[in-house]
Scaffold this motif. Structure first.
Motif, mmCIF file in Angstrom:
data_model
loop_
_atom_site.group_PDB
_atom_site.id
_atom_site.type_symbol
_atom_site.label_atom_id
_atom_site.label_comp_id
_atom_site.label_asym_id
_atom_site.label_seq_id
_atom_site.Cartn_x
_atom_site.Cartn_y
_atom_site.Cartn_z
ATOM 1 N N UNK A 1 0.820 -1.197 0.000
ATOM 2 C CA UNK A 1 0.000 0.000 0.000
ATOM 3 C C UNK A 1 0.855 1.247 0.000
ATOM 4 N N UNK A 2 0.245 2.430 0.105
ATOM 5 C CA UNK A 2 0.986 3.690 0.016
ATOM 6 C C UNK A 2 2.117 3.792 1.030
ATOM 7 N N UNK A 3 3.260 4.241 0.551
ATOM 8 C CA UNK A 3 4.433 4.429 1.399
ATOM 9 C C UNK A 3 4.367 5.802 2.052
ATOM 10 N N UNK A 4 4.682 5.859 3.342
ATOM 11 C CA UNK A 4 4.829 7.127 4.052
ATOM 12 C C UNK A 4 6.295 7.277 4.428
ATOM 13 N N UNK A 5 6.925 8.388 4.042
ATOM 14 C CA UNK A 5 8.339 8.577 4.330
ATOM 15 C C UNK A 5 9.181 8.179 3.142
ATOM 16 N N UNK A 6 10.492 8.269 3.322
ATOM 17 C CA UNK A 6 11.411 8.013 2.202
ATOM 18 C C UNK A 6 12.101 6.656 2.297
ATOM 19 N N UNK A 7 11.619 5.797 3.215
ATOM 20 C CA UNK A 7 12.208 4.466 3.356
ATOM 21 C C UNK A 7 11.114 3.417 3.216
ATOM 22 N N UNK A 8 10.971 2.847 2.020
ATOM 23 C CA UNK A 8 9.908 1.865 1.834
ATOM 24 C C UNK A 8 10.115 0.637 2.707
ATOM 25 N N UNK A 9 9.019 0.023 3.119
ATOM 26 C CA UNK A 9 9.085 -1.209 3.892
ATOM 27 C C UNK A 9 9.652 -2.322 3.025
ATOM 28 N N UNK A 10 9.896 -3.473 3.645
ATOM 29 C CA UNK A 10 10.431 -4.610 2.896
ATOM 30 C C UNK A 10 9.495 -5.015 1.769
ATOM 31 N N UNK A 11 8.185 -5.007 2.028
ATOM 32 C CA UNK A 11 7.224 -5.410 0.996
ATOM 33 C C UNK A 11 7.133 -4.369 -0.114
ATOM 34 N N UNK A 12 7.010 -3.095 0.253
ATOM 35 C CA UNK A 12 6.973 -2.049 -0.763
ATOM 36 C C UNK A 12 8.290 -2.008 -1.530
ATOM 37 N N UNK A 13 9.380 -2.410 -0.853
ATOM 38 C CA UNK A 13 10.678 -2.462 -1.518
ATOM 39 C C UNK A 13 10.707 -3.469 -2.653
ATOM 40 N N UNK B 1 5.363 5.206 -4.708
ATOM 41 C CA UNK B 1 6.802 5.146 -4.986
ATOM 42 C C UNK B 1 7.185 6.128 -6.083
ATOM 43 N N UNK B 2 6.367 6.228 -7.116
ATOM 44 C CA UNK B 2 6.618 7.216 -8.169
ATOM 45 C C UNK B 2 6.514 8.630 -7.605
ATOM 46 N N UNK B 3 5.491 8.869 -6.830
ATOM 47 C CA UNK B 3 5.240 10.206 -6.303
ATOM 48 C C UNK B 3 6.388 10.682 -5.408
ATOM 49 N N UNK B 4 6.960 9.757 -4.656
ATOM 50 C CA UNK B 4 8.041 10.104 -3.728
ATOM 51 C C UNK B 4 9.419 10.073 -4.383
#
Length: 359
Positions: A200-212, A344-347
Motif C-alpha cells: 500500500x501507500x508508502x509514508x516517508x522516504x524508506x519503503x518497507x520490505x514489501x513495498x521495496x 513510490x513514483x510520487x516520492x
C-alpha cells in the motif's frame, strides 16, 4: 456500530498507546487514529522518532491537532513504560524487529520480539489498560506446510519447522508467549492481528520490505522472480483491522487473519504492474524461475531459500472471521499493488517511464 465506537473513544479523550509508530503500519495507524479525532500516544526509542512520525503524518495529510503525544520507551528496557501507559485505555502493540538482512543468530530477533511483547503486556496490565491488540503475522500461522494448504486462525507455525526463517520463528514464539502470559496472569484482554504481506501507500522516504519489492520491480532490479505465492493486504486495511479488534467486545481473546484476497505470486504482481505501467514494462521481471531452478540457486542464494522450501505451493488464507465478526472489508489486492507503485513514483523512489504515473 464501529463508527459509533470510534466517536465515543474520541469523545472520552483517553489516549490509545501505539508502539512501533515509526514503522510502515505504525505510521498509517497513527494517521487513522488522529484522523478519527482520537487522542494518541506513541512510544519512541529516541528523539529522531518524533520527527519520523510527524513527517509521516504530514505526508498522510493529517494534522495532530494537539491530540498526539510522545513517550520514550524501548522494548528491551522497563524504563518509560509506566509513563507510556499512564491513563491509557487501549494499547496497539505494533513494534517488532524486522531486519532487511538475516541476523547472525535467531536470538537477535526472538529475544526482543518475545520479551518486548511481555514487557508491553505487563505494563498495560499494571496500568489497568482495557485491551492490548498485538500485531503478529501470518508467519506465525502458515509456514508449516499442510497438505490442503488451507489456513485459518486455528493454525500455528511450528517453530521447529526445518528451514524456518528467524523472523517467522520470532513472530511465532512472541505470539505464543503473549497468549500464555494473558492466560496465566489474567487482568488484561489480548487480541492478535496476523497480517499477510503488507503493501500500500508508502509514508516517508524508506519503503518497507514489501513495498521495496515493488520498488525493485519498477526499477529493473528483479529481472527474474521465484515461483512463490503469498497473501497480500493493504496497510490501510490492516490499520482498520487493528481499530476494529481494539473496540469490538467479542474480539477479546481472538486472533484475526488479515488478507485482502487470494494469494498472489511475484509473477502475478509483475503482471499487474505491466498492465498498469506499460512504459516501464522493459524493467519488470521477464521470467519466473521454476521450482527446480530455485532449489539449485537457493544453495548459494539465501534470499531464495524460503521460496525453495515452499516449492510453489499456493496457500488459501481464510479472512472470514475478520469479515463476519468485525465487519472488516479489505481492498482489492490489485488496487493495493497499484497504490504502492503510485506512492513510490510520487516520492521519487521509483523511476517512471513516459506516462508511467498517468491516470
Amino acid at each position: 456500530m464501529f463508527t459509533e465506537e470510534l466517536e465515543r473513544l474520541a469523545e472520552a479523550g483517553r489516549p490509545v498507546l501505539v508502539t512501533g509508530a515509526t514503522g510502515y503500519l505504525g505510521g498509517h495507524t497513527v494517521a487513522r487514529l488522529l484522523g478519527e479525532g482520537i487522542a494518541t500516544r506513541v512510544t519512541i526509542r529516541e528523539e529522531s522518532g518524533r520527527d519520523q512520525v510527524l513527517a509521516a503524518l504530514r505526508q498522510a495529510g493529517v494534522d495532530p491537532a494537539g491530540k498526539l503525544s510522545f513517550v520514550t520507551a524501548s522494548l528491551d528496557d522497563d524504563r518509560g513504560w509506566p509513563d507510556a501507559m499512564d491513563g491509557v485505555g487501549h494499547v496497539l502493540h505494533l513494534a517488532s524487529p524486522f531486519p532487511l538482512t538475516p541476523p547472525e543468530t535467531e536470538e537477535e530477533l526472538i529475544r526482543p520480539a518475545r520479551d518486548g511483547a511481555l514487557r508491553v503486556l505487563g505494563a498495560a496490565r499494571a496500568a489497568g489498560a482495557a485491551r492490548v491488540v498485538m500485531t503478529s503475522s501470518f508467519a506465525a500461522v502458515g509456514y508449516t506446510v499442510k497438505e490442503d494448504n488451507h489456513y485459518s486462525e486455528a493454525d500455528w507455525t511450528d517453530p521447529d519447522t526445518e528451514g524456518l526463517p528467524a523472523y517467522h520463528k520470532s513472530k511465532t514464539l512472541a505470539e505464543r508467549a503473549a497468549w500464555e502470559y494473558a492466560a496465566d496472569r489474567g487482568g488484561i484482554e489480548l487480541t492478535v492481528v496476523n497480517p499477510t504481506g503488507i503493501f500500500g501507500p508508502v509514508l516517508g522516504d524508506r519503503p518497507s520490505a514489501s513495498a521495496g519489492l515493488v520498488r525493485a520491480m519498477l526499477n529493473g532490479d528483479m529481472p527474474v522472480v521465484p515461483v512463490m505465492y503469498f497473501g497480500v493486504v493493504d496497510v490501510r486495511d490492516v490499520a482498520d483491522l487493528h481499530l476494529r479488534a481494539m473496540l469490538h467486545p467479542k474480539a477479546a481473546g481472538e486472533r484475526f487473519l488479515g488478507v485482502g484476497g487470494p494469494a498472489l505470486s511475484f509473477w502475478t504482481m509483475a503482471g499487474i504492474l505491466r498492465e498498469r505501467y506499460p512504459a516501464v514494462a522493459d524493467r519488470l521481471p521477464a521470467r519466473e524461475l521454476t521450482v527446480e531452478e530455485m532449489t539449485e540457486r537457493a544453495r548459494t542464494e539465501p534470499s531464495l531459500r524460503e521460496a525453495a522450501t515452499l516449492r510453489g505451493r499456493v496457500p488459501v488464507i481464510d479472512n472470514t472471521k475478520a469479515r463476519s465478526l468485525l465487519g472488516w472489508e479489505p481492498r482489492d489486492t490489485a488496487r493495493t499493488i497499484v497504490d504502492t507503485a503510485e506512492s513510490l513514483f510520487r516520492l521519487g523512489l521509483a523511476r517512471p517511464g513516459t506516462g508511467a504515473a498517468e491516470g
